[in-house]
Scaffold this motif. Sequence first.
Motif, PDB file in Angstrom:
ATOM      1  N   ALA A  20      42.222  30.588   8.165  1.00 34.28           N
ATOM      2  CA  ALA A  20      42.403  31.901   7.540  1.00 34.28           C
ATOM      3  C   ALA A  20      41.503  32.100   6.323  1.00 34.28           C
ATOM      4  O   ALA A  20      41.197  33.227   5.950  1.00 34.28           O
ATOM      5  N   ASP A  21      41.064  31.000   5.714  1.00 29.19           N
ATOM      6  CA  ASP A  21      40.271  31.084   4.488  1.00 29.19           C
ATOM      7  C   ASP A  21      38.777  30.865   4.714  1.00 29.19           C
ATOM      8  O   ASP A  21      37.986  31.048   3.784  1.00 29.19           O
ATOM      9  N   ALA A  22      38.390  30.455   5.921  1.00 25.78           N
ATOM     10  CA  ALA A  22      37.010  30.038   6.164  1.00 25.78           C
ATOM     11  C   ALA A  22      35.993  31.121   5.855  1.00 25.78           C
ATOM     12  O   ALA A  22      34.979  30.862   5.192  1.00 25.78           O
ATOM     13  N   CYS A  40      33.068  30.779   2.987  1.00 22.42           N
ATOM     14  CA  CYS A  40      31.644  30.883   3.324  1.00 22.42           C
ATOM     15  C   CYS A  40      30.974  31.983   2.510  1.00 22.42           C
ATOM     16  O   CYS A  40      29.871  31.794   1.967  1.00 22.42           O
ATOM     17  N   ALA A  41      31.619  33.143   2.424  1.00 17.30           N
ATOM     18  CA  ALA A  41      31.042  34.256   1.674  1.00 17.30           C
ATOM     19  C   ALA A  41      30.854  33.882   0.210  1.00 17.30           C
ATOM     20  O   ALA A  41      29.833  34.208  -0.409  1.00 17.30           O
ATOM     21  N   HIS A  42      31.843  33.206  -0.362  1.00 16.62           N
ATOM     22  CA  HIS A  42      31.769  32.794  -1.767  1.00 16.62           C
ATOM     23  C   HIS A  42      30.618  31.814  -1.985  1.00 16.62           C
ATOM     24  O   HIS A  42      29.838  31.949  -2.934  1.00 16.62           O
ATOM     25  N   MET A  43      30.501  30.817  -1.113  1.00 17.59           N
ATOM     26  CA  MET A  43      29.427  29.836  -1.254  1.00 17.59           C
ATOM     27  C   MET A  43      28.059  30.499  -1.110  1.00 17.59           C
ATOM     28  O   MET A  43      27.127  30.195  -1.868  1.00 17.59           O
ATOM     29  N   ALA A  56      38.568  21.486   8.202  1.00 15.19           N
ATOM     30  CA  ALA A  56      39.207  20.429   7.420  1.00 15.19           C
ATOM     31  C   ALA A  56      38.324  19.199   7.234  1.00 15.19           C
ATOM     32  O   ALA A  56      38.579  18.394   6.345  1.00 15.19           O
ATOM     33  N   HIS A  57      37.254  19.084   8.030  1.00 12.46           N
ATOM     34  CA  HIS A  57      36.458  17.861   7.998  1.00 12.46           C
ATOM     35  C   HIS A  57      35.034  18.039   7.482  1.00 12.46           C
ATOM     36  O   HIS A  57      34.328  17.054   7.282  1.00 12.46           O
ATOM     37  N   PHE A 106      32.920  16.133   4.848  1.00 17.73           N
ATOM     38  CA  PHE A 106      33.590  15.921   3.574  1.00 17.73           C
ATOM     39  C   PHE A 106      33.935  14.440   3.405  1.00 17.73           C
ATOM     40  O   PHE A 106      34.097  13.720   4.394  1.00 17.73           O
ATOM     41  N   PRO A 107      34.077  13.988   2.159  1.00 19.05           N
ATOM     42  CA  PRO A 107      34.448  12.586   1.934  1.00 19.05           C
ATOM     43  C   PRO A 107      35.788  12.225   2.566  1.00 19.05           C
ATOM     44  O   PRO A 107      36.040  11.071   2.901  1.00 19.05           O
ATOM     45  N   GLU A 108      36.671  13.209   2.733  1.00 18.23           N
ATOM     46  CA  GLU A 108      37.981  13.020   3.366  1.00 18.23           C
ATOM     47  C   GLU A 108      38.447  14.376   3.873  1.00 18.23           C
ATOM     48  O   GLU A 108      37.939  15.417   3.441  1.00 18.23           O
ATOM     49  N   PRO A 109      39.398  14.420   4.798  1.00 13.46           N
ATOM     50  CA  PRO A 109      39.891  15.719   5.283  1.00 13.46           C
ATOM     51  C   PRO A 109      40.507  16.549   4.162  1.00 13.46           C
ATOM     52  O   PRO A 109      41.080  16.014   3.214  1.00 13.46           O
ATOM     53  N   VAL A 110      40.381  17.869   4.284  1.00 10.44           N
ATOM     54  CA  VAL A 110      40.923  18.795   3.290  1.00 10.44           C
ATOM     55  C   VAL A 110      41.863  19.773   3.984  1.00 10.44           C
ATOM     56  O   VAL A 110      41.847  19.911   5.211  1.00 10.44           O
ATOM     57  N   SER A 111      42.662  20.474   3.203  1.00 10.51           N
ATOM     58  CA  SER A 111      43.610  21.414   3.818  1.00 10.51           C
ATOM     59  C   SER A 111      43.741  22.734   3.074  1.00 10.51           C
ATOM     60  O   SER A 111      44.369  23.658   3.581  1.00 10.51           O
TER      61      SER A 111
END
Length: 256
Positions: free
Chosen positions: A174-176, A180-183, A212-213, A228-233
């Motif tokens: 839902a946030d992707a 992306c737009a912000h980055m 997440a990865h 990523f160094p580890e999964p995110v949520s």
Amino acid sequence: MHVDAGMTDPKPNPTDSLPRAARNLIDGQRTGVLSTISVHRAGYPYGSVTPYAPSVRGQPIILISTLAAHTKNLLADPRASLYVGDQAAADDPQAGGRVSLLGVAARVAESEKADARARYLARHPQARGYFRTHDFQLWELAVEELRLIAGFGRISWLDGAAVRRVPDDDPLRADAAGICAHMNHDHADALVTYCRAAGQDAAGARMVGVDAHGLDVETAGDRLRFDFPEPVSTPEDVRRAVIALLKQARADLGSG
């Protein structure tokens, strides 16, 4: 999502279940032993060390030559197994976690090749030259069942669904688009740094995906994946992860 290079790196999440232990092994390693059913010696297993990368579904992607014994074997019988062990336990392999993934291999579909290629190269950038020939192909192992040894008393057969990722269930879905737009609007320079640190042309770099990865960047001539160094949520997790990636990229470039 404000990027602050002064933030600390994220801490690892504990392994809290057998499926998670299996996923951690698959995600955390880069090579395994691929076994296929030999056509040279009918019915016998044939195994060799094989680099791999997790697909969008979390299943192993391998890159093999059309001339390889494994390719000939898979064309005759697509059943295969990939053994993955914890390389940190190399001095005492039986003390470390390991998993054997059993399933059916198939060529990566044309519509998924760009994504699979980017994910593979994120783990194995030295393989870039192989993609310039027509002799190497991407295959994905659809895991049907796995045997996990995660420690004393933590041994089990698991259904393949236990470790399979469902893209629609990704916690960042839902946030992707917003991330992306912000980055792209506020931190395009970070994307350029990522690409340059990977030794790739950064012209036109823009973030086109995140899960997440890791994150996906398209340039004028390529698609790149950065794990990523580890999964995110959560978006906050992403913020910390992109900071960690930026610090590493700057260190690789010698710019501090």
